[in-house]
Design a protein around this motif. Structure first.
Motif, PDB file in Angstrom:
ATOM      1  N   ARG A 386       0.835  -1.208   0.000  1.00  0.00           N
ATOM      2  CA  ARG A 386       0.000   0.000   0.000  1.00  0.00           C
ATOM      3  C   ARG A 386       0.871   1.260   0.000  1.00  0.00           C
ATOM      4  O   ARG A 386       0.563   2.235  -0.698  1.00  0.00           O
ATOM      5  CB  ARG A 386      -0.926   0.013   1.225  1.00  0.00           C
ATOM      6  CG  ARG A 386      -1.955  -1.103   1.278  1.00  0.00           C
ATOM      7  CD  ARG A 386      -3.042  -0.979   0.249  1.00  0.00           C
ATOM      8  NE  ARG A 386      -3.760   0.288   0.292  1.00  0.00           N
ATOM      9  CZ  ARG A 386      -4.672   0.615   1.205  1.00  0.00           C
ATOM     10  NH1 ARG A 386      -4.984  -0.241   2.173  1.00  0.00           N
ATOM     11  NH2 ARG A 386      -5.269   1.790   1.151  1.00  0.00           N
ATOM     12  N   VAL A 387       1.932   1.243   0.801  1.00  0.00           N
ATOM     13  CA  VAL A 387       2.821   2.399   0.851  1.00  0.00           C
ATOM     14  C   VAL A 387       3.487   2.623  -0.502  1.00  0.00           C
ATOM     15  O   VAL A 387       3.514   3.747  -1.026  1.00  0.00           O
ATOM     16  CB  VAL A 387       3.880   2.224   1.955  1.00  0.00           C
ATOM     17  CG1 VAL A 387       4.961   3.296   1.837  1.00  0.00           C
ATOM     18  CG2 VAL A 387       3.230   2.278   3.333  1.00  0.00           C
ATOM     19  N   ASN A 388       4.005   1.547  -1.090  1.00  0.00           N
ATOM     20  CA  ASN A 388       4.760   1.689  -2.332  1.00  0.00           C
ATOM     21  C   ASN A 388       3.867   2.049  -3.515  1.00  0.00           C
ATOM     22  O   ASN A 388       4.187   2.951  -4.295  1.00  0.00           O
ATOM     23  CB  ASN A 388       5.522   0.407  -2.640  1.00  0.00           C
ATOM     24  CG  ASN A 388       6.673   0.166  -1.676  1.00  0.00           C
ATOM     25  OD1 ASN A 388       6.949   0.994  -0.805  1.00  0.00           O
ATOM     26  ND2 ASN A 388       7.336  -0.962  -1.805  1.00  0.00           N
ATOM     27  N   THR A 389       2.749   1.325  -3.685  1.00  0.00           N
ATOM     28  CA  THR A 389       1.954   1.483  -4.902  1.00  0.00           C
ATOM     29  C   THR A 389       0.995   2.661  -4.853  1.00  0.00           C
ATOM     30  O   THR A 389       0.643   3.210  -5.900  1.00  0.00           O
ATOM     31  CB  THR A 389       1.152   0.200  -5.201  1.00  0.00           C
ATOM     32  OG1 THR A 389       0.243  -0.048  -4.122  1.00  0.00           O
ATOM     33  CG2 THR A 389       2.083  -0.982  -5.369  1.00  0.00           C
ATOM     34  N   GLU A 390       0.568   3.072  -3.646  1.00  0.00           N
ATOM     35  CA  GLU A 390      -0.399   4.159  -3.562  1.00  0.00           C
ATOM     36  C   GLU A 390       0.233   5.464  -3.085  1.00  0.00           C
ATOM     37  O   GLU A 390       0.072   6.504  -3.732  1.00  0.00           O
ATOM     38  CB  GLU A 390      -1.560   3.751  -2.659  1.00  0.00           C
ATOM     39  CG  GLU A 390      -2.345   2.568  -3.222  1.00  0.00           C
ATOM     40  CD  GLU A 390      -3.478   2.109  -2.320  1.00  0.00           C
ATOM     41  OE1 GLU A 390      -3.984   2.927  -1.519  1.00  0.00           O
ATOM     42  OE2 GLU A 390      -3.863   0.928  -2.400  1.00  0.00           O
ATOM     43  N   LEU A 391       0.947   5.410  -1.963  1.00  0.00           N
ATOM     44  CA  LEU A 391       1.515   6.650  -1.437  1.00  0.00           C
ATOM     45  C   LEU A 391       2.759   7.082  -2.204  1.00  0.00           C
ATOM     46  O   LEU A 391       2.881   8.252  -2.590  1.00  0.00           O
ATOM     47  CB  LEU A 391       1.826   6.487   0.050  1.00  0.00           C
ATOM     48  CG  LEU A 391       0.605   6.300   0.958  1.00  0.00           C
ATOM     49  CD1 LEU A 391       1.039   6.159   2.414  1.00  0.00           C
ATOM     50  CD2 LEU A 391      -0.392   7.434   0.806  1.00  0.00           C
ATOM     51  N   ALA A 392       3.697   6.163  -2.433  1.00  0.00           N
ATOM     52  CA  ALA A 392       4.949   6.538  -3.105  1.00  0.00           C
ATOM     53  C   ALA A 392       4.760   6.687  -4.613  1.00  0.00           C
ATOM     54  O   ALA A 392       5.048   7.738  -5.189  1.00  0.00           O
ATOM     55  CB  ALA A 392       6.034   5.518  -2.790  1.00  0.00           C
ATOM     56  N   ASP A 393       4.248   5.632  -5.269  1.00  0.00           N
ATOM     57  CA  ASP A 393       4.155   5.640  -6.733  1.00  0.00           C
ATOM     58  C   ASP A 393       3.087   6.592  -7.254  1.00  0.00           C
ATOM     59  O   ASP A 393       3.243   7.164  -8.340  1.00  0.00           O
ATOM     60  CB  ASP A 393       3.849   4.230  -7.255  1.00  0.00           C
ATOM     61  CG  ASP A 393       5.058   3.316  -7.189  1.00  0.00           C
ATOM     62  OD1 ASP A 393       6.182   3.834  -7.018  1.00  0.00           O
ATOM     63  OD2 ASP A 393       4.882   2.085  -7.291  1.00  0.00           O
TER      64      ASP A 393
END
Length: 688
Positions: A386-393
């Motif tokens: 969730r952090v990588n695909t939604e917040l970061a990416d």
């Protein structure tokens, strides 16, 4: 309560269920408080005056028991944990306007005022009841000082709740074959005079209240059995030294039941806030006593009955305002299994911070991983995804590339008009956000910001402004800067620190917390510098693997210390049986042996004497079947006829609570979300 859409002209109050001052906080506990904080911040972005209050629950038998084991007073024991909570909540940006505790003088005085008002209005009476007594310890045994068999379902239960079976609230004297938790010896029942609140007097009121109450469907449906059935009066006193003294005559050696003074802390905490800021800014009596108010309780689903049956009756009996909404969150599981604090199988709040993760990452995950009433399944892998695909990416990538291009090529916001298409897209997101909050759908409100950032990423990628000249690129980047501003406003309730960073990178003055949804379409600053740091950083696979190794090692160490038969105190761990279940796969032939059919519910009624069971008449095409299902508390049975369901048609017949059941209706989760079909399949259609 007004039932008008937010924002209203009335002051709103959001409360979070009181954490019990009996242990450390883990991420499962945080879900309620993060959700409450995000919802309150969201209301403020709509222009709603709103305050967020809570406090530590300091009384009750578990605290008295644990304090005795540690050799300290209950007050010392509870205050230690209260002070820990006071320090921990701000670290996760949970910003209570007031956070008190139930042993403070404000709550003591208000609680006793409530009881005096009940007595003055003839809502309290005294009667003798059987109370468990330990002759060896020469002590009365209230609530969790006694255990035994639930009189309703036969499961092992605590003195105040059937926690392992039907979840029913239990009154003193109801436990069958009582055993003292102090000595392990059989307890004796002796008659003892106690005080009762006449709940039956409020049955008609409660039936109306539950129909007008807003919030989550589990909070609206679960209490109906108690409200529509035989409503038992509430015993409001206990044989203990630790608690708030009963204020009336004839009860000098009794204290008030913890579920009397605990919810009154909502009022006490509001009063403390009002006294601190002044009634011109926020008047607690306007919220709780005068006219319309907007009181929203956000709680865990294990205390729905207390907030939808006991608490409204207590308020009505003292002539206080009723809540507008009760929102009950689901639980947080750890990688598909229940948290086990005794086996150290948990992600502790301080442990999360010590690992160096930003609090906003967990806030976003807990608030948007599932709908309010659904369980959240936490794992480090899901958290990473969730952090990588939604917040970061998505969010971080869009904000960085849009502001970087704007600063380098235009020194800020290009001198161009916002396009109609982007203005419409932002306005639509604003509407979705407002609708979600009015539906108490925190998850969807959070997703509007991510969806808007995703739109921005696609927009800038398709337009390729780096290939355009300045005049052609200007309207594209002007749109993107506006989208950054809108994303910052809409994501602020969920990631307040990170949203503040985006706000400052955009060159905005003032506090983002003071912004409203209308600011999403206000022009951004003309100039700003290049962003000097990314909003969100990705979590790599090696880090997740390390975190999993730490968790596994800690659980193994704790389990080894406890031994195979239970925890370190020699007690059996009730969660072990659940945690040790194997997830075994089956072959296709075994699956093919199941005869799944589309059915249509023709009639539904509760089974008398059963807390959870309902008798359904289901048309499966070739015949009508009688099926017993455990959905009585979770659905309005009058609404079920005509509902399409999926039925296991070749299940062996069984008898449940004396009623024959011929099949099984499939449902998802603890809220019994009935499985249905997307189209209009006829009854009897085979599910393949």
């Amino acid at each position: 309560m007004s039932h008008e859409e937010f924002p209203t002209e009335n002051p709103a109050l959001v409360t979070c269920g009181l954490p019990y001052a009996n242990g450390d906080l883990h991420v499962g506990h945080l879900r309620t408080y993060v959700s409450g904080d995000a919802f309150t911040r969201g209301l403020r972005t709509l222009g709603q005056q709103a305050a967020l209050v809570s406090g530590s629950d300091m009384h009750g038998t578990p605290i008295a028991v644990n304090a005795e084991q540690e050799g300290v007073t209950p007050e010392e024991f509870a205050l230690r944990h209260h002070e820990e909570y006071v320090e921990t909540f701000p670290k996760f940006n949970v910003d209570f306007d007031n956070y008190g505790h139930t042993h403070e003088e404000t709550n003591v005085e208000l609680t006793q005022e409530f009881v005096r008002a009940w007595e003055a209005n003839d809502h309290v009476y005294e009667r003798e009841i059987p109370v468990a007594y330990d002759p060896d310890a020469d002590q009365w045994l209230p609530d969790r000082f006694v255990e035994g068999e639930c009189p309703y379902c036969g499961e092992h239960a605590r003195g105040d709740e059937c926690d392992e079976g039907c979840q029913r609230h239990l009154e003193p004297g109801e436990i069958v074959d009582p055993v003292s938790t102090l000595t392990g010896n059989p307890a004796e029942y002796h008659e003892r005079a106690h005080k009762f609140l006449r709940l039956e007097e409020f049955q008609e009121y409660l039936q109306g209240f539950i129909n007008r109450m807003e919030g989550t469907s589990n909070a609206q449906n679960q209490p109906r059995e108690w409200i529509e059935g035989e409503l038992q009066d509430l015993c409001i006193t206990r044989d203990m030294d630790w608690g708030i003294d009963y204020p009336g005559d004839g009860a000098d050696d009794l204290v008030l039941y913890v579920w009397v003074d605990a919810p009154i802390e909502y009022v006490a905490s509001t009063k403390q806030y009002s006294e601190r800021v002044g009634t011109d800014e926020y008047d607690w009596e306007e919220v709780w006593k005068d006219g319309d108010s907007e009181i929203v309780h956000i709680i865990g689903r294990d205390i729905i009955q207390h907030h939808t049956v006991f608490w409204p009756s207590m308020l009505q009996a003292a002539e206080y305002n009723e809540p507008r909404a009760v929102c009950a969150t689901g639980f947080v599981n750890l990688d598909g299994k229940a948290f086990s604090t005794s086996r150290n199988r948990a992600i502790w709040a301080n442990e999360y911070l010590e690992e160096g993760f930003h609090p906003d990452l967990l806030r976003y995950y807990l608030a948007t991983a599932a709908g309010f009433e659904r369980d959240v399944n936490f794992s480090w892998e899901r958290f990473q995804e969730r952090v990588n695909t939604e917040l970061a990416d998505v969010v971080g990538n869009f904000v960085n590339r849009a502001l970087l291009f704007a600063a380098r090529n235009f020194d800020g916001t290009p001198d161009a008009d916002l396009t109609d298409e982007t203005e419409t897209r932002i306005a639509s997101a604003m509407d979705d956000y407002e609708d979600a909050l009015n539906d108490y759908d925190v998850r969807s409100a959070g997703e509007t910001a991510v969806a808007l950032a995703r739109y921005g990423n696609e927009y800038i990628q398709n337009a390729e402004p780096w290939k355009l000249d300045a005049d052609e690129a200007a309207p594209v980047i002007r749109d993107c800067v506006q989208l950054v501003k809108a994303v910052s406003v809409l994501i602020q309730p969920f990631t307040p620190e990170k949203a503040d960073l985006a706000w400052s990178q955009l060159g905005e003055d003032g506090d983002l917390a003071d912004a409203t949804v209308a600011d999403c379409l206000q022009a951004p600053p003309a100039s700003f510098d290049e962003p000097d740091e990314p909003l969100f950083e990705k979590i790599d696979d090696e880090r997740v693997a390390e975190l999993n190794r730490k968790l596994e090692a800690r659980v193994e160490e704790t389990t080894s210390e406890a031994g195979e038969d239970g925890d370190a105190n020699g007690d059996s761990d009730a969660e072990t049986e659940f945690e040790d279940l194997l997830e075994e796969r089956i072959g296709f032939e075994e699956f093919e042996a199941l005869d799944l059919r589309v059915g249509r519910i023709e009639a539904a009624e509760g089974i008398e004497g059963a807390d959870k069971l309902a008798r359904l008449t289901v048309d499966i095409g070739v015949e009508e079947r009688q099926i017993v299902a455990g959905i009585k508390q979770l659905h309005d049975l009058d609404d079920l006829p005509g509902t399409t369901v999926v039925v296991v048609a070749n299940l062996e017949q069984a008898e449940l609570f004396g009623v024959e059941s011929n099949g099984m209706v499939l449902a998802a989760g603890e809220d019994a979300d009935l499985l249905t079909t997307h189209g209009d399949s006829e009854p009897g259609t085979k599910v393949q």
